[in-house]
Write a protein that holds these residues in place. Structure first.
Motif, short mmCIF file in Angstrom:
data_model
loop_
_atom_site.label_atom_id
_atom_site.label_comp_id
_atom_site.label_asym_id
_atom_site.label_seq_id
_atom_site.Cartn_x
_atom_site.Cartn_y
_atom_site.Cartn_z
N TRP A 61 -10.20 0.45 -3.15
CA TRP A 61 -9.37 -0.56 -2.49
C TRP A 61 -9.54 -0.51 -0.97
O TRP A 61 -9.57 -1.53 -0.30
N ARG A 62 -9.67 0.68 -0.42
CA ARG A 62 -9.84 0.81 1.03
C ARG A 62 -11.14 0.18 1.51
O ARG A 62 -11.19 -0.41 2.59
N TRP A 82 0.32 8.93 -11.30
CA TRP A 82 -0.81 8.15 -11.83
C TRP A 82 -1.75 9.06 -12.62
O TRP A 82 -2.05 8.80 -13.79
N SER A 105 0.43 8.41 -6.53
CA SER A 105 -0.72 9.29 -6.70
C SER A 105 -0.54 10.35 -7.78
O SER A 105 -1.31 10.42 -8.74
N ARG A 125 -7.99 4.17 -5.28
CA ARG A 125 -7.52 4.05 -3.89
C ARG A 125 -8.69 3.90 -2.93
O ARG A 125 -8.65 3.06 -2.03
N PHE A 130 2.09 1.97 -3.40
CA PHE A 130 0.90 2.32 -4.19
C PHE A 130 0.51 3.77 -3.95
O PHE A 130 0.22 4.51 -4.91
N GLU A 131 0.51 4.21 -2.70
CA GLU A 131 0.14 5.59 -2.36
C GLU A 131 1.10 6.58 -3.00
O GLU A 131 0.69 7.68 -3.39
N VAL A 140 0.82 -1.21 0.00
CA VAL A 140 0.00 0.00 0.00
C VAL A 140 0.86 1.26 0.00
O VAL A 140 0.53 2.25 -0.67
N LEU A 170 -2.53 -6.11 -3.59
CA LEU A 170 -2.28 -5.30 -4.78
C LEU A 170 -1.33 -6.01 -5.74
O LEU A 170 -0.40 -6.71 -5.31
N PHE A 211 -6.84 7.94 -9.69
CA PHE A 211 -6.20 7.36 -8.52
C PHE A 211 -7.09 7.49 -7.29
O PHE A 211 -7.16 6.57 -6.47
#
Length: 443
Positions: A60-61, A37, A34, A57, A30-31, A27, A70, A53
């Protein structure tokens, strides 16, 4: 000015350097994608709200399946610039409780609720072929997946065609859905004239009748606080409508409400979240939510009070929102999204098709999955042919009754918990109050 090539010198062909792929599975990494992306998405031909994004995001949360992780693949050029993304995650399929298949799917898909459409690989414009080839080669070099299931991909996607070609006989595509849409670049009058005879009348009739006989107000939320009020009203009205018909409603799972609230907070100021309301006698009785990106307004959800069903308040609000879209130069397309609802065909004559792409690594796990799917399809066919319609309807009614019972039990437990909390608070106040009175008299 370009210097001429010397006589006899060979003209050099530009060298296309191979792209470097990197795997993002946690994660935190991935963050950090941002900003890159959304910058890549804006410079791509795949620009869609459901690939933003913030949406990916938030989804996914709130919706990541249990045990999923992921599986994002990023492509970078020789300068380290991000030029491609495969926004996937991997989940386990189970057979009799035993995990046996590792499946890749788009973040935003793969659950019972349809929350995302027009999914795709993200590639810098004019680099779709190289990005798709790099992702396919990188994926085929790994042994930590068994099946790739890409749903709701636009059928005209160049990335889709390139991916099918890269996988060869290991991949196949089949029709998924059709999403009707209205081109709002023209005029409202031209659009009305293009409709059928009854729709040409109804598109404005129900709204005009409501405004003539009721104290009505049609608004589009202009501030974030107004948008939150409209969203809460939409959730309440949507649930009221569907639960009155014996259905659980899309918001029976609070995850969708949380997803939409988070998206609203992050994307409203950018103009990507639109909420319209229709109030009657000062009370919001209908609301519609849409997502706007790259000129396309995706009609996501509506809610209205079933008490106004005879006034066809849903048709009235939809007509008002559609006309408002024609008046807004930022909206070039009003997309009804997929789902197969018959009423959408009455409003829109054009549509976009989506495709489901499936590829596998052809091992024992994928063979088991194929055999399980065929067995389930065969048993379903036999059930439908041999079971009388009366028994099938009885089974459906039984399942719906069970759902209603569960919802009722949840509401009852919630009310009991609130009552217990109120009683405890009252007991605390009874204990504290004498001390407060004593302190006051002492002062």
């Amino acid at each position: 000015m370009t210097e001429p090539i010397p006589h006899g010198a060979a003209q050099q062909t530009p060298v296309v350097l191979p792209l470097r792929c990197e795997f993002v599975g946690d994660v935190a990494a991935f963050e950090r994608l941002s900003a890159e992306w959304d910058l890549l998405l804006t410079s791509s031909a795949q620009q869609s709200f459901f690939l933003r994004f913030a949406w990916v995001r938030a989804w996914w949360r709130h919706y990541a399946p249990r045990g999923a992780r992921l599986y994002v693949i990023c492509c970078r050029d020789a300068n380290g610039c991000l030029v491609g993304i495969a926004p996937w995650y991997v989940r386990q399929h189970r057979l009799f409780g035993v995990p046996y298949l590792r499946e890749l799917a788009f973040i935003g898909t793969g659950i019972d609720a349809d929350t995302s459409e027009f999914m795709d690989l993200i590639a810098h414009r004019h680099q779709e072929t190289s990005v798709t080839s790099a992702i396919a080669n990188f994926l085929m070099s790994r042994a930590d997946w068994d099946r790739l299931y890409m749903n709701h991909v636009p059928s005209d996607s160049s990335c889709l065609q390139n991916l099918l070609a890269a996988f060869g006989g290991r991949a196949s595509g089949q029709p998924c859905d059709r999403a009707p849409y209205v081109d709002t670049a023209g005029t409202w009058d031209d659009y009305r004239r293009s409709l059928g005879r009854s729709m040409r009348r109804n598109v404005e009739y129900y709204a005009r009748r409501l405004f003539n006989h009721r104290r009505c107000e049609f608004n589009r939320a202009s501030t974030r606080s107004d948008a939150h009020v409209a969203l809460d009203a939409l959730v309440r009205l949507h649930q009221l409508r569907w639960q009155s018909a014996g259905h659980p409603g899309s918001f029976s799972d609070r995850s969708l409400h949380h997803l939409l609230r988070e998206t609203l907070d992050e994307q409203f100021e950018a103009g990507r979240v639109l909420l319209w309301t229709l109030s009657i006698d000062g009370q919001i009785e209908a609301a519609l939510l849409g997502f706007l990106d790259n000129g396309t307004l995706h009609y996501f959800q509506m809610g209205f009070n079933p008490a106004y069903s005879r006034d066809d308040i849903g048709t009235a609000l939809l007509g008002l929102c559609l006309r408002n879209s024609f008046e807004d130069p930022a909206i070039r397309v009003f997309d009804f999204m997929g789902g197969g609802d018959g009423y959408k065909q009455l409003w829109a004559r054009s549509s976009r098709s989506t495709t489901t792409c499936v590829a596998d690594s052809r091992n024992l796990r994928t063979w088991l999955h194929w055999a399980h799917a065929r067995l389930w399809q065969f048993s379903t066919t036999v059930y439908r042919r041999l079971t009388p319609m009366s028994l099938r309807l009885a089974r459906r009614d039984f399942i719906r009754a069970r759902i209603r019972q569960r919802l009722s039990a949840i509401r009852e437990r919630s009310s009991q918990a609130f009552l217990a909390f109120s009683c405890q608070a009252a007991d605390v106040l009874e204990v504290v109050n004498p001390f407060a009175q004593s302190a006051a008299s002492f002062v």
